[in-house]
Scaffold this active site. Structure first.
Site, mmCIF file in Angstrom:
data_model
loop_
_atom_site.group_PDB
_atom_site.id
_atom_site.type_symbol
_atom_site.label_atom_id
_atom_site.label_comp_id
_atom_site.label_asym_id
_atom_site.label_seq_id
_atom_site.Cartn_x
_atom_site.Cartn_y
_atom_site.Cartn_z
ATOM 1 N N ALA A 114 43.700 39.898 35.120
ATOM 2 C CA ALA A 114 43.556 40.981 33.921
ATOM 3 C C ALA A 114 44.946 41.336 33.541
ATOM 4 O O ALA A 114 45.347 41.555 32.345
ATOM 5 C CB ALA A 114 43.072 42.271 34.645
ATOM 6 N N LYS A 126 35.231 41.903 40.376
ATOM 7 C CA LYS A 126 35.631 43.056 41.077
ATOM 8 C C LYS A 126 36.900 43.931 40.635
ATOM 9 O O LYS A 126 37.899 42.923 40.803
ATOM 10 C CB LYS A 126 35.451 43.131 42.427
ATOM 11 N N GLY A 145 42.298 38.067 42.743
ATOM 12 C CA GLY A 145 42.197 37.227 41.694
ATOM 13 C C GLY A 145 41.967 38.002 40.224
ATOM 14 O O GLY A 145 42.248 37.656 39.368
ATOM 15 N N CYS A 146 41.082 39.074 40.405
ATOM 16 C CA CYS A 146 40.664 39.706 39.205
ATOM 17 C C CYS A 146 41.761 40.630 38.606
ATOM 18 O O CYS A 146 42.165 40.658 37.287
ATOM 19 C CB CYS A 146 39.424 40.764 39.444
ATOM 20 N N SER A 147 42.795 40.893 39.603
ATOM 21 C CA SER A 147 44.122 41.846 39.055
ATOM 22 C C SER A 147 45.039 40.700 38.348
ATOM 23 O O SER A 147 45.547 40.980 37.347
ATOM 24 C CB SER A 147 44.787 42.404 40.231
#
Length: 154
Positions: free
Chosen positions: A49, A39, A44-46
């Site tokens: 990325a 998401k 975590g995804c930030s």
């Protein structure tokens, strides 16, 4: 179903953050790091990325490109890129069918419960479209560096 080394990468056609259709064969021709994440704009995804963005120059100097995939909309991807200063192409897989074809969607444990969702996974794909390495169920922290170390070994 998990992909294995030497499997042919499943083909796809997905829209990027600008609404442009991108097919797998359009982004081959160099080593491709294709990573699946749950998401946009989550911690975590930030982190993942931003780590891939900070190492993008090193990946590119090794002849590799990095592309992210999640079920989020193209508008969400655009906001994510702007908010986090990302330099990556992000592809939208709202049906999760491409994620499933890579084994990056299915049952996973979340807070001790089994749920259906995106399984954080990364694939290193040769310029000919063969799987060179798979990383399933990865932790966001330090993952981009591990993938970079693998690409350096090629």
């Amino acid at each position: 179903m998990c992909l294995e080394i030497n499997d042919i990468a499943p083909s796809f056609a997905l829209q990027n953050q600008d609404g442009v259709e991108v097919r797998l064969q359009d982004i081959l021709g160099k080593v491709l790091v294709l990573y699946f994440y749950p998401k946009d704009n989550t911690s975590g995804c930030s982190l993942e990325a931003q780590d891939f963005t900070s190492l993008l120059g090193e990946f590119q100097s090794l002849g590799a490109n990095v592309v992210g995939v999640s079920p989020d909309s193209i508008q969400s991807h655009k906001r994510f890129i702007e908010a986090k200063g990302l330099k990556l192409m992000l592809l939208s897989d709202p049906s999760r069918s491409v994620s499933a074809s890579y084994g990056a969607y299915g049952v996973k444990k979340m807070y001790g419960k089994e749920v259906q969702g995106i399984i954080r996974s990364t694939f290193v794909i040769s310029k000919e479209g063969k799987i060179l390495q798979t990383f399933y169920n990865v932790k966001a922290k330090g993952h981009a560096e591990k993938v970079l170390e693998f690409v350096k070994s090629l």
